[in-house]
Scaffold this active site. Sequence first.
Site, PDB file in Angstrom:
ATOM      1  N   GLY A 103       0.819  -1.215   0.000  1.00 33.67           N
ATOM      2  CA  GLY A 103       0.000   0.000   0.000  1.00 33.67           C
ATOM      3  C   GLY A 103       0.850   1.261   0.000  1.00 33.67           C
ATOM      4  O   GLY A 103       2.039   1.221  -0.316  1.00 33.67           O
ATOM      5  N   ASP A 104       0.232   2.352   0.388  1.00 35.75           N
ATOM      6  CA  ASP A 104       0.888   3.661   0.385  1.00 35.75           C
ATOM      7  C   ASP A 104       2.220   3.671   1.135  1.00 35.75           C
ATOM      8  O   ASP A 104       3.201   4.251   0.683  1.00 35.75           O
ATOM      9  CB  ASP A 104      -0.011   4.696   1.080  1.00 35.75           C
ATOM     10  CG  ASP A 104      -1.050   5.250   0.131  1.00 35.75           C
ATOM     11  OD1 ASP A 104      -1.004   4.891  -1.059  1.00 35.75           O
ATOM     12  OD2 ASP A 104      -1.897   6.040   0.592  1.00 35.75           O
ATOM     13  N   GLY A 105       2.215   3.049   2.324  1.00 36.29           N
ATOM     14  CA  GLY A 105       3.423   3.017   3.145  1.00 36.29           C
ATOM     15  C   GLY A 105       4.548   2.313   2.397  1.00 36.29           C
ATOM     16  O   GLY A 105       5.691   2.791   2.345  1.00 36.29           O
ATOM     17  N   THR A 126      -3.669  -4.356  -1.805  1.00 37.74           N
ATOM     18  CA  THR A 126      -4.452  -4.115  -0.582  1.00 37.74           C
ATOM     19  C   THR A 126      -5.928  -4.337  -0.896  1.00 37.74           C
ATOM     20  O   THR A 126      -6.381  -4.037  -1.995  1.00 37.74           O
ATOM     21  CB  THR A 126      -4.252  -2.674  -0.034  1.00 37.74           C
ATOM     22  OG1 THR A 126      -5.350  -2.350   0.825  1.00 37.74           O
ATOM     23  CG2 THR A 126      -4.196  -1.629  -1.133  1.00 37.74           C
ATOM     24  N   ASP A 128      -8.249  -2.737   0.532  1.00 35.19           N
ATOM     25  CA  ASP A 128      -8.994  -1.532   0.915  1.00 35.19           C
ATOM     26  C   ASP A 128      -9.363  -0.614  -0.254  1.00 35.19           C
ATOM     27  O   ASP A 128     -10.184   0.289  -0.089  1.00 35.19           O
ATOM     28  CB  ASP A 128      -8.183  -0.723   1.938  1.00 35.19           C
ATOM     29  CG  ASP A 128      -7.946  -1.497   3.228  1.00 35.19           C
ATOM     30  OD1 ASP A 128      -8.834  -2.282   3.603  1.00 35.19           O
ATOM     31  OD2 ASP A 128      -6.880  -1.329   3.842  1.00 35.19           O
ATOM     32  N   ARG A 163     -34.273  -8.136  13.017  1.00 35.27           N
ATOM     33  CA  ARG A 163     -33.022  -7.590  13.532  1.00 35.27           C
ATOM     34  C   ARG A 163     -32.481  -6.496  12.631  1.00 35.27           C
ATOM     35  O   ARG A 163     -32.791  -6.450  11.439  1.00 35.27           O
ATOM     36  CB  ARG A 163     -31.959  -8.699  13.553  1.00 35.27           C
ATOM     37  CG  ARG A 163     -31.923  -9.411  14.862  1.00 35.27           C
ATOM     38  CD  ARG A 163     -30.735 -10.339  14.916  1.00 35.27           C
ATOM     39  NE  ARG A 163     -30.955 -11.276  16.001  1.00 35.27           N
ATOM     40  CZ  ARG A 163     -30.631 -12.546  15.974  1.00 35.27           C
ATOM     41  NH1 ARG A 163     -30.088 -13.068  14.905  1.00 35.27           N
ATOM     42  NH2 ARG A 163     -30.854 -13.318  17.018  1.00 35.27           N
ATOM     43  N   GLY A 171     -11.392  -1.159   5.174  1.00 35.78           N
ATOM     44  CA  GLY A 171     -11.306  -0.054   4.222  1.00 35.78           C
ATOM     45  C   GLY A 171     -10.234   0.961   4.568  1.00 35.78           C
ATOM     46  O   GLY A 171      -9.851   1.761   3.728  1.00 35.78           O
ATOM     47  N   HIS A 217     -36.281  -6.398   8.451  1.00 35.26           N
ATOM     48  CA  HIS A 217     -34.909  -6.339   8.967  1.00 35.26           C
ATOM     49  C   HIS A 217     -34.228  -5.129   8.344  1.00 35.26           C
ATOM     50  O   HIS A 217     -34.765  -4.519   7.415  1.00 35.26           O
ATOM     51  CB  HIS A 217     -34.137  -7.612   8.603  1.00 35.26           C
ATOM     52  CG  HIS A 217     -33.784  -7.660   7.152  1.00 35.26           C
ATOM     53  ND1 HIS A 217     -34.652  -8.131   6.202  1.00 35.26           N
ATOM     54  CD2 HIS A 217     -32.692  -7.240   6.492  1.00 35.26           C
ATOM     55  CE1 HIS A 217     -34.092  -8.025   5.008  1.00 35.26           C
ATOM     56  NE2 HIS A 217     -32.907  -7.480   5.157  1.00 35.26           N
ATOM     57  N   HIS A 251     -10.518 -10.007   9.727  1.00 36.32           N
ATOM     58  CA  HIS A 251      -9.500 -10.504   8.788  1.00 36.32           C
ATOM     59  C   HIS A 251     -10.006 -11.550   7.798  1.00 36.32           C
ATOM     60  O   HIS A 251      -9.300 -11.875   6.847  1.00 36.32           O
ATOM     61  CB  HIS A 251      -8.303 -11.054   9.569  1.00 36.32           C
ATOM     62  CG  HIS A 251      -7.430  -9.965  10.079  1.00 36.32           C
ATOM     63  ND1 HIS A 251      -7.560  -9.438  11.346  1.00 36.32           N
ATOM     64  CD2 HIS A 251      -6.457  -9.249   9.473  1.00 36.32           C
ATOM     65  CE1 HIS A 251      -6.679  -8.474  11.494  1.00 36.32           C
ATOM     66  NE2 HIS A 251      -6.013  -8.323  10.380  1.00 36.32           N
TER      67      HIS A 251
HETATM   68  P1  ADP Z   1       0.897  -0.339   3.518  1.00 33.16           P
HETATM   69  O1  ADP Z   1       2.016  -0.529   2.556  1.00 33.16           O
HETATM   70  O2  ADP Z   1      -0.156  -1.384   3.388  1.00 33.16           O
HETATM   71  O3  ADP Z   1       0.365   1.077   3.496  1.00 33.16           O
HETATM   72  P2  ADP Z   1       2.349   0.292   5.970  1.00 33.16           P
HETATM   73  O4  ADP Z   1       1.913   1.707   5.990  1.00 33.16           O
HETATM   74  O5  ADP Z   1       2.411  -0.468   7.242  1.00 33.16           O
HETATM   75  O6  ADP Z   1       1.464  -0.602   4.995  1.00 33.16           O
HETATM   76  O7  ADP Z   1       3.793   0.276   5.296  1.00 33.16           O
HETATM   77  C1  ADP Z   1       4.467  -0.941   5.065  1.00 33.16           C
HETATM   78  C2  ADP Z   1       5.943  -0.762   5.324  1.00 33.16           C
HETATM   79  O8  ADP Z   1       6.484   0.207   4.427  1.00 33.16           O
HETATM   80  C3  ADP Z   1       6.294  -0.200   6.694  1.00 33.16           C
HETATM   81  O9  ADP Z   1       6.304  -1.194   7.694  1.00 33.16           O
HETATM   82  C4  ADP Z   1       7.690   0.329   6.446  1.00 33.16           C
HETATM   83  O10 ADP Z   1       8.618  -0.737   6.448  1.00 33.16           O
HETATM   84  C5  ADP Z   1       7.596   0.870   5.027  1.00 33.16           C
HETATM   85  N1  ADP Z   1       7.342   2.331   5.050  1.00 33.16           N
HETATM   86  C6  ADP Z   1       6.212   2.978   5.374  1.00 33.16           C
HETATM   87  N2  ADP Z   1       6.355   4.315   5.329  1.00 33.16           N
HETATM   88  C7  ADP Z   1       7.636   4.528   4.958  1.00 33.16           C
HETATM   89  C8  ADP Z   1       8.433   5.705   4.723  1.00 33.16           C
HETATM   90  N3  ADP Z   1       7.930   6.944   4.871  1.00 33.16           N
HETATM   91  N4  ADP Z   1       9.721   5.529   4.346  1.00 33.16           N
HETATM   92  C9  ADP Z   1      10.251   4.300   4.219  1.00 33.16           C
HETATM   93  N5  ADP Z   1       9.555   3.158   4.410  1.00 33.16           N
HETATM   94  C10 ADP Z   1       8.272   3.256   4.782  1.00 33.16           C
END
Ligand code: ADP
Length: 320
Positions: A103-105, A126, A128, A163, A171, A217, A251
């Site tokens: 995902g975004d992270g 993901t 979501d 109900r 999400g 319902h 989950h």
């Molecule tokens: P998702 O990818 O589903 O959004 P997370 O937000 O938990 O899930 O991010 C997954 C992993 O990506 C994190 O555990 C981390 O290792 C890495 N990550 C997230 N944000 C950053 C960032 N700003 N810089 C570097 N790595 C990141």
Amino acid sequence: MVKRIGILTSGGDSPGMNAAIRAVTRVGINAGLEVFGIYNGYKGMTEGYIEPLTRESVGEIVNRGGTILGSARLPEFKDLDVRQKAVKQLQKRGIEAVVVVGGDGSYRGALALTEMGVNCIGLPGTIDNDITCTDYTIGFQTALETVVECIDKLRDTSNSHHRCSIVEVMGNRCGDLALWSGIACGAEIIVTSETGFDEEEVLGRLRDLDLIKKKRHAIVVISEKITDVDQFAKKVSLNTGFAGRATTLGHIQRGGSPCPFDRLLASQMGEKAVDLLMQGIGGQCIAIRNNKIVAIPITEALGMPHESRKPLMNLFERLV
Ligand code: ADP
């Protein structure tokens, strides 16, 4: 010319991640690349938990949920010294580029690695559907099918007992699973971050459904992180003619065999990612937009606002 690439899955898992792993591996090998599986996301990259993938090792997985590579969260990956350790692990094995499914992270991690000289391409993995640059993420359609199946079952029992079923779906602040499933299941009320939640107003609507529309319902589909559904169910029992019952699907929504749409989406996106890496391109993520597989710079993708779901919400209101 790139010779060795890696693939990892990161963040929350989603059905179809395995189809993406298979596509990247097979398209890569068929193009003359060596492909490495990086286990447990950025954690495994940092620890050096990296093994070669073969045509055979990704056999029999296209239909399997979850991810054979495992997924993990490593918040420390935001720190430069941790990423430097990870880059060293890649260099030791001659891995020059990586496909990141998450995902975004995970995209932020992919961007940071690209800026350190390791080209990365992100794939949206993901359930979501919360990655704004793509119409659909890998896993969303499968999760939608799971949610619809569950709500259909709840409807049967709700109907027998006068109900109100309050169903909390996932999400991560994106209302798509709630909205799509609510329409598909003929829910009476849908609550998402976009609709907002006015408890009194929802209770009033439930009273109308009971007293005026004489409904046997009612189903309320609500996105996670909006309210405590167990508490809300109690208020429904106290303030309306329905017996309120909360169900948090949890989950279960992440599991199951990916539907054909997700398998195809993952395969097409995996193909595109390998093609870009072979051209020496990184820092992009793959999306499906208007039925076309496209690449978008991650910097641009992360800043995109969520598309309004007003048309679908209007449709829902007209169906009730
Ligand atoms: P998702 O990818 O589903 O959004 P997370 O937000 O938990 O899930 O991010 C997954 C992993 O990506 C994190 O555990 C981390 O290792 C890495 N990550 C997230 N944000 C950053 C960032 N700003 N810089 C570097 N790595 C990141």
